[in-house]
Design a protein around this motif. Structure first.
Motif, PDB file in Angstrom:
ATOM      1  N   ARG A  60       8.543   1.661  -8.993  1.00  0.00           N
ATOM      2  CA  ARG A  60       9.475   0.788  -8.276  1.00  0.00           C
ATOM      3  C   ARG A  60       8.740  -0.206  -7.389  1.00  0.00           C
ATOM      4  N   ALA A  61       7.652   0.237  -6.746  1.00  0.00           N
ATOM      5  CA  ALA A  61       6.857  -0.681  -5.916  1.00  0.00           C
ATOM      6  C   ALA A  61       6.236  -1.766  -6.793  1.00  0.00           C
ATOM      7  N   ALA A  62       5.820  -1.396  -8.001  1.00  0.00           N
ATOM      8  CA  ALA A  62       5.211  -2.371  -8.911  1.00  0.00           C
ATOM      9  C   ALA A  62       6.214  -3.429  -9.360  1.00  0.00           C
ATOM     10  N   ARG A  63       7.485  -3.086  -9.351  1.00  0.00           N
ATOM     11  CA  ARG A  63       8.509  -4.085  -9.690  1.00  0.00           C
ATOM     12  C   ARG A  63       8.812  -5.008  -8.511  1.00  0.00           C
ATOM     13  N   ILE A 118       2.075   1.835 -16.002  1.00  0.00           N
ATOM     14  CA  ILE A 118       2.979   1.064 -15.143  1.00  0.00           C
ATOM     15  C   ILE A 118       2.510  -0.378 -15.059  1.00  0.00           C
ATOM     16  N   THR A 119       1.204  -0.580 -14.974  1.00  0.00           N
ATOM     17  CA  THR A 119       0.662  -1.941 -14.990  1.00  0.00           C
ATOM     18  C   THR A 119       0.996  -2.619 -16.319  1.00  0.00           C
ATOM     19  N   ALA A 120       0.855  -1.910 -17.429  1.00  0.00           N
ATOM     20  CA  ALA A 120       1.167  -2.480 -18.739  1.00  0.00           C
ATOM     21  C   ALA A 120       2.652  -2.846 -18.826  1.00  0.00           C
ATOM     22  N   GLU A 121       3.498  -2.020 -18.242  1.00  0.00           N
ATOM     23  CA  GLU A 121       4.953  -2.233 -18.276  1.00  0.00           C
ATOM     24  C   GLU A 121       5.387  -3.386 -17.375  1.00  0.00           C
ATOM     25  N   THR A 122       4.802  -3.470 -16.174  1.00  0.00           N
ATOM     26  CA  THR A 122       5.272  -4.434 -15.172  1.00  0.00           C
ATOM     27  C   THR A 122       4.396  -5.671 -15.038  1.00  0.00           C
ATOM     28  N   GLY A 123       3.144  -5.565 -15.465  1.00  0.00           N
ATOM     29  CA  GLY A 123       2.197  -6.653 -15.257  1.00  0.00           C
ATOM     30  C   GLY A 123       1.604  -6.673 -13.858  1.00  0.00           C
ATOM     31  N   THR A 124       1.968  -5.721 -13.035  1.00  0.00           N
ATOM     32  CA  THR A 124       1.474  -5.653 -11.661  1.00  0.00           C
ATOM     33  C   THR A 124       0.171  -4.869 -11.600  1.00  0.00           C
ATOM     34  N   PRO A 125      -0.884  -5.492 -11.070  1.00  0.00           N
ATOM     35  CA  PRO A 125      -2.133  -4.735 -10.928  1.00  0.00           C
ATOM     36  C   PRO A 125      -1.971  -3.611  -9.901  1.00  0.00           C
ATOM     37  N   ILE A 126      -2.517  -2.461 -10.232  1.00  0.00           N
ATOM     38  CA  ILE A 126      -2.475  -1.303  -9.344  1.00  0.00           C
ATOM     39  C   ILE A 126      -3.909  -0.838  -9.129  1.00  0.00           C
ATOM     40  N   GLU A 127      -4.323  -0.839  -7.866  1.00  0.00           N
ATOM     41  CA  GLU A 127      -5.663  -0.390  -7.506  1.00  0.00           C
ATOM     42  C   GLU A 127      -5.578   0.973  -6.843  1.00  0.00           C
ATOM     43  N   ILE A 128      -6.654   1.714  -6.922  1.00  0.00           N
ATOM     44  CA  ILE A 128      -6.719   3.040  -6.306  1.00  0.00           C
ATOM     45  C   ILE A 128      -7.925   3.078  -5.383  1.00  0.00           C
ATOM     46  N   VAL A 129      -7.673   3.474  -4.138  1.00  0.00           N
ATOM     47  CA  VAL A 129      -8.734   3.581  -3.137  1.00  0.00           C
ATOM     48  C   VAL A 129      -8.578   4.911  -2.411  1.00  0.00           C
ATOM     49  N   THR A 130      -9.612   5.296  -1.690  1.00  0.00           N
ATOM     50  CA  THR A 130      -9.508   6.437  -0.776  1.00  0.00           C
ATOM     51  C   THR A 130      -9.690   5.911   0.643  1.00  0.00           C
ATOM     52  N   HIS A 137       2.827  13.724  -8.562  1.00  0.00           N
ATOM     53  CA  HIS A 137       3.980  14.288  -9.267  1.00  0.00           C
ATOM     54  C   HIS A 137       4.946  13.173  -9.656  1.00  0.00           C
ATOM     55  N   LEU A 138       6.020  13.546 -10.321  1.00  0.00           N
ATOM     56  CA  LEU A 138       6.942  12.551 -10.857  1.00  0.00           C
ATOM     57  C   LEU A 138       7.663  11.766  -9.762  1.00  0.00           C
ATOM     58  N   GLY A 139       7.810  12.323  -8.580  1.00  0.00           N
ATOM     59  CA  GLY A 139       8.358  11.558  -7.458  1.00  0.00           C
ATOM     60  C   GLY A 139       7.430  10.421  -7.071  1.00  0.00           C
ATOM     61  N   HIS A 140       6.124  10.699  -7.041  1.00  0.00           N
ATOM     62  CA  HIS A 140       5.143   9.648  -6.768  1.00  0.00           C
ATOM     63  C   HIS A 140       5.213   8.564  -7.845  1.00  0.00           C
ATOM     64  N   VAL A 141       5.291   8.998  -9.099  1.00  0.00           N
ATOM     65  CA  VAL A 141       5.334   8.048 -10.209  1.00  0.00           C
ATOM     66  C   VAL A 141       6.533   7.118 -10.061  1.00  0.00           C
ATOM     67  N   LEU A 198       0.858  -1.176   0.000  1.00  0.00           N
ATOM     68  CA  LEU A 198       0.000   0.000   0.000  1.00  0.00           C
ATOM     69  C   LEU A 198       0.900   1.234   0.000  1.00  0.00           C
ATOM     70  N   TYR A 199       0.638   2.139  -0.916  1.00  0.00           N
ATOM     71  CA  TYR A 199       1.355   3.415  -0.981  1.00  0.00           C
ATOM     72  C   TYR A 199       0.310   4.502  -0.789  1.00  0.00           C
ATOM     73  N   SER A 200       0.416   5.202   0.329  1.00  0.00           N
ATOM     74  CA  SER A 200      -0.589   6.217   0.654  1.00  0.00           C
ATOM     75  C   SER A 200      -0.009   7.615   0.510  1.00  0.00           C
ATOM     76  N   GLY A 201      -0.912   8.556   0.305  1.00  0.00           N
ATOM     77  CA  GLY A 201      -0.528   9.953   0.233  1.00  0.00           C
ATOM     78  C   GLY A 201      -1.737  10.788  -0.098  1.00  0.00           C
ATOM     79  N   SER A 202      -1.534  12.085  -0.113  1.00  0.00           N
ATOM     80  CA  SER A 202      -2.630  12.958  -0.536  1.00  0.00           C
ATOM     81  C   SER A 202      -2.681  13.015  -2.062  1.00  0.00           C
ATOM     82  N   PHE A 203      -1.525  12.875  -2.709  1.00  0.00           N
ATOM     83  CA  PHE A 203      -1.448  12.913  -4.173  1.00  0.00           C
ATOM     84  C   PHE A 203      -2.186  14.140  -4.713  1.00  0.00           C
ATOM     85  N   ASP A 204      -1.906  15.291  -4.105  1.00  0.00           N
ATOM     86  CA  ASP A 204      -2.636  16.529  -4.398  1.00  0.00           C
ATOM     87  C   ASP A 204      -1.686  17.629  -4.873  1.00  0.00           C
ATOM     88  N   PRO A 205      -1.133  17.499  -6.071  1.00  0.00           N
ATOM     89  CA  PRO A 205      -1.372  16.522  -7.128  1.00  0.00           C
ATOM     90  C   PRO A 205      -0.301  15.423  -7.123  1.00  0.00           C
TER      91      PRO A 205
END
Length: 164
Positions: free
Chosen positions: A23-26, A61-73, A14-18, A5-12
């Motif tokens: 890396r987590a997906a790998r 990132i999912t297409a690149e790594t094959g790792t499913p990425i879900e988004i929740v609040t 940015h490239l650091g988050h990306v 789980l990677y949490s944050g406000s993501f508001d907005p």
């Protein structure tokens, strides 16, 4: 299946988050991006806008790594969000020693609250180490160029918001 789980406000977002998401997906079999929504703190972007921006980042990132990425609040404790997601780890990005001091304290508290959930630190890549959402918002609000800090779709959204 190992979930992070990677949490944050993501508001907005940015490239650091990306960088951290990629890396987590790998490293993990599944990644859950958890947008913190606190009723006492109004963000610049709605949770729905943040989720859409994260989805646009996560899909390639999912297409690149094959790792499913879900988004929740979530609006409570991050350890509760981690448990709800079935995460074995909370991933945190570190830009500097100030981040480390704060994150180490949080990891200690979280370890007491949820001993089965580890905290994993990913050091920021040098090219994104300086980026912070608060600075991106400030630069955008003042009409500055944010293209070097956020994905193109995020830059477009922020420019549209601040043109109003």
């Amino acid at each position: 299946m190992k979930t992070a789980l990677y949490s944050g406000s993501f508001d907005p977002v940015h490239l650091g988050h990306v960088d951290v998401v990629r890396r987590a997906a790998r490293l993990f079999d599944r990644v859950v991006l958890a947008i913190g929504v606190h009723h006492a703190k109004a963000g610049l972007l709605s949770p729905e806008d943040r989720a859409a921006m994260l989805r646009a980042v996560a899909d390639p990132i999912t297409a690149e790594t094959g790792t499913p990425i879900e988004i929740v609040t979530f609006d409570g404790l991050v350890v509760d969000a981690a448990r709800a997601a079935g995460a074995v780890a909370i991933v945190r990005g570190l830009r500097n020693t100030t981040d480390f001091e704060y994150e180490a304290q949080m990891a200690g508290m979280n370890a007491v609250l949820a001993p089965a959930v580890d905290t994993i630190y990913l050091g920021a890549a040098p090219e994104v180490r300086h980026i912070a959402s608060s600075l991106v918002r400030q630069i955008a609000a003042l009409g500055g160029d944010i293209d070097a800090f956020v994905p193109p779709h995020v830059a477009e959204k922020l420019r549209a918001l601040y043109r109003r």
